[in-house]
Design a protein around this motif. Sequence first.
Motif, PDB file in Angstrom:
ATOM      1  N   SER A 194       0.989 -11.719 -14.047  1.00  0.00           N
ATOM      2  CA  SER A 194       1.237 -11.289 -15.421  1.00  0.00           C
ATOM      3  C   SER A 194       1.919 -12.377 -16.233  1.00  0.00           C
ATOM      4  CB  SER A 194       2.088 -10.018 -15.453  1.00  0.00           C
ATOM      5  OG  SER A 194       3.353 -10.255 -14.895  1.00  0.00           O
ATOM      6  N   TYR A 195       1.693 -12.310 -17.534  1.00  0.00           N
ATOM      7  CA  TYR A 195       2.451 -13.170 -18.457  1.00  0.00           C
ATOM      8  C   TYR A 195       2.865 -12.320 -19.648  1.00  0.00           C
ATOM      9  CZ  TYR A 195      -2.035 -13.736 -20.997  1.00  0.00           C
ATOM     10  OH  TYR A 195      -3.212 -13.522 -21.675  1.00  0.00           O
ATOM     11  N   SER A 196       3.982 -12.708 -20.228  1.00  0.00           N
ATOM     12  CA  SER A 196       4.534 -11.922 -21.334  1.00  0.00           C
ATOM     13  C   SER A 196       5.215 -12.852 -22.329  1.00  0.00           C
ATOM     14  CB  SER A 196       5.543 -10.912 -20.796  1.00  0.00           C
ATOM     15  OG  SER A 196       6.774 -11.563 -20.508  1.00  0.00           O
ATOM     16  N   ASP A 197       5.659 -12.272 -23.444  1.00  0.00           N
ATOM     17  CA  ASP A 197       6.359 -13.064 -24.459  1.00  0.00           C
ATOM     18  C   ASP A 197       7.871 -13.088 -24.203  1.00  0.00           C
ATOM     19  OD1 ASP A 197       7.127 -10.500 -25.135  1.00  0.00           O
ATOM     20  OD2 ASP A 197       5.886 -10.391 -26.922  1.00  0.00           O
ATOM     21  N   ARG A 198       8.270 -12.749 -22.978  1.00  0.00           N
ATOM     22  CA  ARG A 198       9.686 -12.636 -22.641  1.00  0.00           C
ATOM     23  C   ARG A 198      10.481 -13.915 -22.927  1.00  0.00           C
ATOM     24  NH1 ARG A 198      12.363 -10.188 -17.140  1.00  0.00           N
ATOM     25  NH2 ARG A 198      14.502 -10.738 -17.671  1.00  0.00           N
ATOM     26  N   ALA A 199       9.883 -15.082 -22.611  1.00  0.00           N
ATOM     27  CA  ALA A 199      10.621 -16.340 -22.801  1.00  0.00           C
ATOM     28  C   ALA A 199      11.008 -16.505 -24.272  1.00  0.00           C
ATOM     29  CB  ALA A 199       9.790 -17.526 -22.324  1.00  0.00           C
ATOM     30  N   GLY A 200      10.055 -16.238 -25.142  1.00  0.00           N
ATOM     31  CA  GLY A 200      10.318 -16.348 -26.580  1.00  0.00           C
ATOM     32  C   GLY A 200      11.359 -15.350 -27.036  1.00  0.00           C
ATOM     33  N   GLN A 201      11.251 -14.124 -26.538  1.00  0.00           N
ATOM     34  CA  GLN A 201      12.210 -13.088 -26.943  1.00  0.00           C
ATOM     35  C   GLN A 201      13.622 -13.395 -26.447  1.00  0.00           C
ATOM     36  OE1 GLN A 201      11.431  -8.991 -27.006  1.00  0.00           O
ATOM     37  NE2 GLN A 201       9.210  -9.209 -27.094  1.00  0.00           N
ATOM     38  N   ALA A 230       0.857  -1.197   0.000  1.00  0.00           N
ATOM     39  CA  ALA A 230       0.000   0.000   0.000  1.00  0.00           C
ATOM     40  C   ALA A 230       0.888   1.239   0.000  1.00  0.00           C
ATOM     41  CB  ALA A 230      -0.907  -0.013   1.220  1.00  0.00           C
ATOM     42  N   GLY A 231       0.588   2.206  -0.853  1.00  0.00           N
ATOM     43  CA  GLY A 231       1.376   3.432  -0.921  1.00  0.00           C
ATOM     44  C   GLY A 231       2.534   3.356  -1.904  1.00  0.00           C
ATOM     45  N   PHE A 232       2.829   2.172  -2.455  1.00  0.00           N
ATOM     46  CA  PHE A 232       3.931   2.005  -3.409  1.00  0.00           C
ATOM     47  C   PHE A 232       3.730   2.934  -4.598  1.00  0.00           C
ATOM     48  CE2 PHE A 232       5.874  -0.109  -7.106  1.00  0.00           C
ATOM     49  CZ  PHE A 232       7.142  -0.407  -6.631  1.00  0.00           C
ATOM     50  N   ASP A 233       4.782   3.635  -4.969  1.00  0.00           N
ATOM     51  CA  ASP A 233       4.725   4.551  -6.108  1.00  0.00           C
ATOM     52  C   ASP A 233       5.943   4.231  -6.968  1.00  0.00           C
ATOM     53  OD1 ASP A 233       4.279   6.595  -7.850  1.00  0.00           O
ATOM     54  OD2 ASP A 233       4.492   8.220  -6.382  1.00  0.00           O
ATOM     55  N   GLY A 234       5.732   3.384  -7.957  1.00  0.00           N
ATOM     56  CA  GLY A 234       6.850   2.750  -8.646  1.00  0.00           C
ATOM     57  C   GLY A 234       7.477   3.585  -9.738  1.00  0.00           C
ATOM     58  N   LYS A 235       8.734   3.276 -10.018  1.00  0.00           N
ATOM     59  CA  LYS A 235       9.447   3.897 -11.136  1.00  0.00           C
ATOM     60  C   LYS A 235       8.906   3.377 -12.456  1.00  0.00           C
ATOM     61  CE  LYS A 235      13.788   5.358  -9.358  1.00  0.00           C
ATOM     62  NZ  LYS A 235      15.179   5.584  -9.609  1.00  0.00           N
ATOM     63  N   THR A 236       9.198   4.117 -13.505  1.00  0.00           N
ATOM     64  CA  THR A 236       8.745   3.732 -14.838  1.00  0.00           C
ATOM     65  C   THR A 236       9.708   2.704 -15.424  1.00  0.00           C
ATOM     66  OG1 THR A 236       7.729   5.868 -15.104  1.00  0.00           O
ATOM     67  CG2 THR A 236       8.150   4.646 -17.112  1.00  0.00           C
ATOM     68  N   TYR A 237       9.127   1.731 -16.083  1.00  0.00           N
ATOM     69  CA  TYR A 237       9.874   0.601 -16.631  1.00  0.00           C
ATOM     70  C   TYR A 237       9.371   0.324 -18.035  1.00  0.00           C
ATOM     71  CZ  TYR A 237      10.988  -4.375 -17.307  1.00  0.00           C
ATOM     72  OH  TYR A 237      11.428  -5.579 -17.808  1.00  0.00           O
ATOM     73  N   ARG A 238      10.249  -0.151 -18.895  1.00  0.00           N
ATOM     74  CA  ARG A 238       9.769  -0.677 -20.174  1.00  0.00           C
ATOM     75  C   ARG A 238      10.649  -1.815 -20.630  1.00  0.00           C
ATOM     76  NH1 ARG A 238      11.022   3.776 -24.880  1.00  0.00           N
ATOM     77  NH2 ARG A 238      13.187   4.202 -24.322  1.00  0.00           N
ATOM     78  N   SER A 239      10.084  -2.655 -21.453  1.00  0.00           N
ATOM     79  CA  SER A 239      10.842  -3.763 -22.032  1.00  0.00           C
ATOM     80  C   SER A 239      10.282  -4.032 -23.418  1.00  0.00           C
ATOM     81  CB  SER A 239      10.715  -5.020 -21.165  1.00  0.00           C
ATOM     82  OG  SER A 239       9.486  -5.655 -21.415  1.00  0.00           O
ATOM     83  N   THR A 240      11.005  -4.869 -24.157  1.00  0.00           N
ATOM     84  CA  THR A 240      10.507  -5.243 -25.480  1.00  0.00           C
ATOM     85  C   THR A 240       9.356  -6.230 -25.377  1.00  0.00           C
ATOM     86  OG1 THR A 240      12.266  -6.883 -25.520  1.00  0.00           O
ATOM     87  CG2 THR A 240      12.648  -4.834 -26.749  1.00  0.00           C
ATOM     88  N   GLY A 241       9.100  -6.735 -24.153  1.00  0.00           N
ATOM     89  CA  GLY A 241       8.029  -7.710 -23.976  1.00  0.00           C
ATOM     90  C   GLY A 241       6.656  -7.063 -24.028  1.00  0.00           C
ATOM     91  N   ALA A 281      14.830 -16.361 -25.875  1.00  0.00           N
ATOM     92  CA  ALA A 281      15.346 -17.489 -26.665  1.00  0.00           C
ATOM     93  C   ALA A 281      15.861 -17.009 -28.019  1.00  0.00           C
ATOM     94  CB  ALA A 281      14.261 -18.546 -26.850  1.00  0.00           C
ATOM     95  N   LEU A 282      15.245 -15.942 -28.526  1.00  0.00           N
ATOM     96  CA  LEU A 282      15.618 -15.458 -29.862  1.00  0.00           C
ATOM     97  C   LEU A 282      16.639 -14.325 -29.817  1.00  0.00           C
ATOM     98  CD1 LEU A 282      12.020 -15.503 -31.395  1.00  0.00           C
ATOM     99  CD2 LEU A 282      13.836 -17.176 -31.755  1.00  0.00           C
ATOM    100  N   GLY A 283      16.971 -13.870 -28.597  1.00  0.00           N
ATOM    101  CA  GLY A 283      17.986 -12.821 -28.464  1.00  0.00           C
ATOM    102  C   GLY A 283      17.456 -11.403 -28.646  1.00  0.00           C
ATOM    103  N   TYR A 284      16.134 -11.195 -28.537  1.00  0.00           N
ATOM    104  CA  TYR A 284      15.553  -9.862 -28.740  1.00  0.00           C
ATOM    105  C   TYR A 284      15.305  -9.071 -27.464  1.00  0.00           C
ATOM    106  CZ  TYR A 284      14.346 -11.444 -33.471  1.00  0.00           C
ATOM    107  OH  TYR A 284      14.391 -11.903 -34.751  1.00  0.00           O
ATOM    108  N   TRP A 285      15.341  -9.760 -26.313  1.00  0.00           N
ATOM    109  CA  TRP A 285      14.857  -9.157 -25.080  1.00  0.00           C
ATOM    110  C   TRP A 285      15.714  -7.978 -24.616  1.00  0.00           C
ATOM    111  CZ3 TRP A 285      10.840  -8.852 -22.014  1.00  0.00           C
ATOM    112  CH2 TRP A 285      11.033  -8.362 -20.717  1.00  0.00           C
ATOM    113  N   ARG A 286      15.063  -6.839 -24.332  1.00  0.00           N
ATOM    114  CA  ARG A 286      15.724  -5.682 -23.707  1.00  0.00           C
ATOM    115  C   ARG A 286      14.789  -5.071 -22.699  1.00  0.00           C
ATOM    116  NH1 ARG A 286      19.067  -2.033 -27.990  1.00  0.00           N
ATOM    117  NH2 ARG A 286      19.694  -3.720 -29.383  1.00  0.00           N
ATOM    118  N   GLU A 287      15.376  -4.468 -21.647  1.00  0.00           N
ATOM    119  CA  GLU A 287      14.538  -3.773 -20.660  1.00  0.00           C
ATOM    120  C   GLU A 287      15.264  -2.559 -20.144  1.00  0.00           C
ATOM    121  OE1 GLU A 287      13.744  -6.205 -17.208  1.00  0.00           O
ATOM    122  OE2 GLU A 287      15.829  -6.847 -17.077  1.00  0.00           O
ATOM    123  N   GLN A 288      14.482  -1.649 -19.524  1.00  0.00           N
ATOM    124  CA  GLN A 288      15.015  -0.373 -19.048  1.00  0.00           C
ATOM    125  C   GLN A 288      14.207   0.067 -17.854  1.00  0.00           C
ATOM    126  OE1 GLN A 288      14.549   2.873 -21.862  1.00  0.00           O
ATOM    127  NE2 GLN A 288      16.523   2.410 -22.766  1.00  0.00           N
TER     128      GLN A 288
END
Length: 342
Positions: free
Chosen positions: A324-331, A265-276, A333-340
């Motif tokens: 949550s679920y995402s396509d991260r596993a596939g990415q 409760a009260g959590f105010d999270g940083k912004t995140y992004r990924s290719t997923g 495996a294929l070498g596409y995954w990036r996050e920030q």
Amino acid sequence: MAVASRANSDYGRFMDEINGMSLFPLWERVGGLKPGTKCVPAHWSYDTVRPHLMRAADLVTKKEASRRVLCLENPSLRGTTFICDSLFAGLQIILPGEVAPSHRHTPSALRFIIEGEGAYTAVAGEKLPMKPGDFVVTPAWAWHDHGNLGTTPVVWLDGLDTPFARFFGAAFYEPYPQDTQPLDRPEGESMAVYGMNLIPDEFVSDGHSTPVLIYPYERTRAALDSMAKAGKPHPAHGFRLRYANPANGKHPFPTMAVSIQRLPAGFDGKTYRSTGSAVFAVHKGSGTAQVGEETFKIAAHDVFVAPPWSPYSFRADSELELFSYSDRAGQEALGYWREQVE
Ligand code: GTQ
């Protein structure tokens, strides 16, 4: 070079001629390579959708529907049934006494139980009773049927990697000759044998899906409780755990990564992004999800989607838990995954 020659009639004739041969010059392409797709952020409030699920249960029998599912279709992908380019999401409702007949398909599937008790999924010969918050695995090409032995409707979220199978032209489907498959494995076997940090000597992994077919919420909650006691939340994700395939420590599916996270409760999270591309289901609590330009007020059982490379962040009014679920596993495996992180 191309620009200078555009006015040239030789160039015009060249373009016309190659067009008739199914050829296209790369130098004329607009756009080119950049992250993201046309998928947009979208949110489905459970309060809004639930009455329509109940109406569907009135209007359509399980026999007519086989699976009584309302697909959560991305507004930019209408007509595809998909929630984002790489994933399917649907809300399935099953009434007391109903059976969803057995079948199998090459897409992998997961269930996240939203409401109601007394339903089960039978997967690969094992009956898996399901409770709210449980995560259930249906590996690619495994027979599966569902039933509701309880007294109230049961609703769950279906997550599938159907777009992968379609993309590769490998989307096979087969109905089982009977409504239900034989249950030739004892109830609880996959968890008891594979889910205890022990693996049978003779077990040979197919290298793809986890041999654990159900991750009960009871155990997930205990793990989150301990994690929250032991340390600080991640600045963007809070206390987040990913469901692991115990045979290799990786993801439960070849294509999909699956997670649960708790935001105090009260959590105010940083912004995140990924290719997923990621699909979220609110297990409990309320707050706000900022996804790209959209601000979603989120409450228990809502579903929302974060498009690839779209920045997102969470605020928790009360303790929030997000599956949550995402396509991260596939990415990965294929070498596409990036996050920030912000
Ligand atoms: O329950 O087997 O939402 O095969 C879509 C395809 C559910 C299922 C979906 C399926 C199922």
